[in-house]
Enzyme design. Structure first.
Site, mmCIF file in Angstrom:
data_model
loop_
_atom_site.group_PDB
_atom_site.id
_atom_site.type_symbol
_atom_site.label_atom_id
_atom_site.label_comp_id
_atom_site.label_asym_id
_atom_site.label_seq_id
_atom_site.Cartn_x
_atom_site.Cartn_y
_atom_site.Cartn_z
ATOM 1 N N CYS A 251 47.460 48.342 13.550
ATOM 2 C CA CYS A 251 48.000 47.414 14.405
ATOM 3 C C CYS A 251 48.370 47.347 15.481
ATOM 4 O O CYS A 251 49.846 48.448 15.985
ATOM 5 C CB CYS A 251 49.273 47.258 13.428
ATOM 6 S SG CYS A 251 48.759 46.229 11.862
ATOM 7 N N ALA A 253 48.601 46.704 18.923
ATOM 8 C CA ALA A 253 49.435 46.234 20.528
ATOM 9 C C ALA A 253 50.880 46.459 20.298
ATOM 10 O O ALA A 253 51.275 45.994 19.374
ATOM 11 C CB ALA A 253 48.963 44.425 20.531
ATOM 12 N N ASP A 275 44.100 44.748 16.272
ATOM 13 C CA ASP A 275 45.327 43.086 15.817
ATOM 14 C C ASP A 275 45.112 41.909 15.729
ATOM 15 O O ASP A 275 44.334 42.051 15.548
ATOM 16 C CB ASP A 275 45.852 43.610 17.260
ATOM 17 C CG ASP A 275 47.705 43.501 16.975
ATOM 18 O OD1 ASP A 275 48.298 44.518 17.224
ATOM 19 O OD2 ASP A 275 47.873 42.583 16.807
ATOM 20 N N ASP A 302 42.531 40.202 11.080
ATOM 21 C CA ASP A 302 43.621 40.900 10.173
ATOM 22 C C ASP A 302 43.285 41.909 9.021
ATOM 23 O O ASP A 302 42.093 42.102 8.846
ATOM 24 C CB ASP A 302 43.482 38.973 8.984
ATOM 25 C CG ASP A 302 44.507 39.844 7.752
ATOM 26 O OD1 ASP A 302 45.586 41.506 7.744
ATOM 27 O OD2 ASP A 302 45.287 38.897 7.304
ATOM 28 N N ASP A 320 50.541 51.660 11.711
ATOM 29 C CA ASP A 320 52.088 51.364 12.426
ATOM 30 C C ASP A 320 52.251 49.994 12.558
ATOM 31 O O ASP A 320 52.313 48.524 13.381
ATOM 32 C CB ASP A 320 51.576 51.690 14.061
ATOM 33 C CG ASP A 320 53.620 51.721 14.631
ATOM 34 O OD1 ASP A 320 54.199 52.284 14.389
ATOM 35 O OD2 ASP A 320 53.892 51.455 15.183
ATOM 36 N N CYS A 373 58.902 51.331 12.667
ATOM 37 C CA CYS A 373 60.854 51.748 13.322
ATOM 38 C C CYS A 373 61.636 50.772 12.764
ATOM 39 O O CYS A 373 61.869 50.122 12.946
ATOM 40 C CB CYS A 373 60.374 50.597 15.165
ATOM 41 S SG CYS A 373 59.705 49.309 14.821
HETATM 42 C C1 LIG Z 1 54.739 47.242 15.439
HETATM 43 S S1 LIG Z 1 54.064 46.253 16.321
HETATM 44 C C2 LIG Z 1 52.445 47.392 17.063
HETATM 45 C C3 LIG Z 1 52.712 48.114 17.905
HETATM 46 C C4 LIG Z 1 51.892 49.379 18.423
HETATM 47 N N1 LIG Z 1 51.326 50.075 16.994
HETATM 48 C C5 LIG Z 1 52.044 50.417 19.623
HETATM 49 O O1 LIG Z 1 52.627 51.422 19.699
HETATM 50 O O2 LIG Z 1 51.810 49.820 20.814
HETATM 51 C C6 LIG Z 1 52.549 45.321 15.102
HETATM 52 C C7 LIG Z 1 51.635 44.131 15.637
HETATM 53 O O3 LIG Z 1 50.909 44.504 14.150
HETATM 54 C C8 LIG Z 1 49.863 43.233 14.594
HETATM 55 N N2 LIG Z 1 49.697 42.545 13.187
HETATM 56 C C9 LIG Z 1 51.045 42.281 11.953
HETATM 57 N N3 LIG Z 1 50.095 41.541 11.087
HETATM 58 C C10 LIG Z 1 48.594 42.159 10.539
HETATM 59 C C11 LIG Z 1 47.701 42.176 10.307
HETATM 60 N N4 LIG Z 1 47.872 41.529 8.988
HETATM 61 N N5 LIG Z 1 46.779 42.881 10.922
HETATM 62 C C12 LIG Z 1 46.754 43.519 12.404
HETATM 63 N N6 LIG Z 1 47.527 43.044 13.011
HETATM 64 C C13 LIG Z 1 48.872 42.825 12.409
HETATM 65 C C14 LIG Z 1 51.584 42.350 15.477
HETATM 66 O O4 LIG Z 1 50.832 41.438 16.104
HETATM 67 C C15 LIG Z 1 51.785 43.687 15.854
HETATM 68 O O5 LIG Z 1 51.038 43.640 17.355
#
Ligand SMILES: C[S@@+](CC[C@H](N)C(=O)[O-])C[C@H]1O[C@@H](n2cnc3c(N)ncnc32)[C@H](O)[C@@H]1O
Length: 430
Positions: A251, A253, A275, A302, A320, A373
């Site tokens: 995850c 972004a 992401d 996903d 994350d 977080c």
């Molecule tokens: C907490 S943020 C991640 C922050 C990132 N790790 C960083 O340090 O910059 C969570 C991310 O999970 C992504 N996300 C949510 N559901 C997801 C899924 N089923 N598969 C992949 N990514 C997902 C969201 O788009 C979001 O960008």
């Protein structure tokens, strides 16, 4: 009057459009014809009012009988109460007169009521019986969050955490050692008269002590640093990837941790940054480019639908996970008002599924980090317990950080480490 008008407009849009406070400020402040000091005051007002919304509403609503007040009027009354109880250096009559003038322009039909209620609030300001205010309203959080925290970390810690999270703190940066040493960046900051100190928790971090327009600075554009809380630097450090490793960040972004992993790997090896959100994934690419990183490959998918061809092929896996974000409410206070009790349970269910998928990607000798977080049992320990029960081939792996031994889990409470609240677990095969 302009300062309070702008603050009211931002607060109104924040709530009406479900926007994000930091983004609203970033998009609007540069266009106001106001001094830096006035812009700081807008920032203080909008953060303060958003943090204490439930408390401010509790106070003004004692003086208002009707329940159909417009959102803009509510915002103005919140501002009045905030000035009365939270701001020390205000000349109250001036502030309130300004707010009433704004009401005359923006909500003329309710201006008289705002005027009368404001005068009553000021008159009664010393008669507020703090003991009669429910605890969650006193601490400025929804009731279910306070209950969750009392259960999870205990009353004393919860109150200390809230006291930290209900204030603003200096921003920290992570030095991009692929482009510059910490010593050289410090020199460049000194040349620009930017005040800073060393991080509390992470060697690579600097804490910037006064206003600095980060994203418009040449140092930022050169890719010398990333704006990142110290707590958010821990997952990559604990995962501890090596140059040449094959790594997947599930995850990813906007790429704070992917770029940190790349830096720890000295830009050698491969990182697949996944992401679900294509637009946000573009930010990973932009950040990597700015920081001079070439080993990141983005993949919009996903986590739950990742192809089985990737199984057992990574030395390091980072999950994350998307979470309720309660550890970051000091800089994103609107989060706490949007969250519902059920969201925490729904997130927890999804996190368990994601972690199960993540586990399958790991090579036999590999290591995986699960991080959030947030500060909730359901999204942290409970996710791990469910995962470990269903997948007995995995275990928590002890690790050392700065000489201290952690039994597979590091729970970062904000007031203890002076940074965002975070949860990090290191997992490997039995
Ligand atoms: C907490 S943020 C991640 C922050 C990132 N790790 C960083 O340090 O910059 C969570 C991310 O999970 C992504 N996300 C949510 N559901 C997801 C899924 N089923 N598969 C992949 N990514 C997902 C969201 O788009 C979001 O960008």
């Amino acid at each position: 009057m302009e300062v309070r008008l702008r603050a009211a407009e931002i607060l109104y849009d924040l709530e009406r459009r479900e926007a994000y406070l930091n983004i609203l400020l970033r998009n609007r402040l540069p266009f106001y014809d106001l001094s830096l000091k006035e812009k700081h005051f807008i920032t203080e007002l909008v953060y303060g009012v958003t943090r204490w919304k439930i408390t401010l509403d509790y106070i003004w609503s004692r003086f208002v009988r009707r329940d159909n007040l417009s959102l803009f009027s509510k915002v103005l009354l919140r501002l009045v109460v905030y000035h009365v109880y939270f701001l020390k250096d205000t000349i109250l009559p001036v502030a309130v007169n300004e707010i009433v003038e704004i009401a005359k322009k923006k909500v003329p039909k309710e201006a008289k009521l705002i005027n009368a209620v404001s005068r009553n609030i000021i008159r009664e300001k010393n008669n507020l019986n703090l003991n009669s205010i429910p605890l969650h309203i006193r601490y400025g959080v929804p009731d279910f969050i306070l209950e969750e925290w009392f259960d999870y970390i205990g009353r004393g810690e919860a109150v200390k955490a809230l006291s930290w999270l209900n204030r603003s703190h200096n921003v920290s940066i992570r030095v991009n050692t692929l482009k510059i040493s910490k010593k050289d960046l410090k020199e460049k900051l000194l040349e620009r008269r930017i005040k800073f100190k060393d991080g509390n928790l992470v060697d690579q971090a600097l804490i910037i002590e006064d206003g600095f327009d980060f994203e418009r600075s040449d140092l930022f554009n050169e890719g010398y640093f990333v704006i990142q809380s110290e707590a958010s630097m821990l997952p990559a450090l604990i995962l501890n990837p090596k140059p040449g490793n094959r790594v997947i960040d599930l995850c990813s972004a906007p790429g704070l941790k992917s770029t940190h992993l790349a830096e720890l790997m000295k830009n050698q090896g491969k990182i697949i940054s996944v992401d679900i959100n294509k637009n946000r994934l573009r930010l990973v690419e932009e950040n990597a480019k700015r920081l001079g990183i070439s080993i990141i490959e983005t993949f919009s998918q996903d986590v739950l639908n990742l192809p089985s061809s990737l199984d057992r092929s990574f030395d390091r896996v980072l999950l994350d996970a998307p979470c309720s974000g309660l550890g970051v409410i000091s800089h994103k206070p609107e989060i706490k008002w949007r969250l519902k009790r059920d969201d925490i349970y729904n997130l927890s269910e999804m996190q368990v599924k994601m972690l199960e998928r993540a586990g399958k990607l790991l090579k036999r000798e590999g290591r995986m980090v699960y991080s959030t977080c947030t500060i909730t049992w359901h999204e942290n320990e409970s996710v791990l317990l469910q995962f470990l029960q269903r997948n007995p081939e995995f275990k928590l792996v002890n690790f050392k950080y700065k000489g201290e031994l952690f039994p597979g889990i590091m729970k970062v409470l904000p007031h203890k480490y002076n940074t965002d609240g975070f949860f990090i677990a290191l997992i490997g095969y039995e």
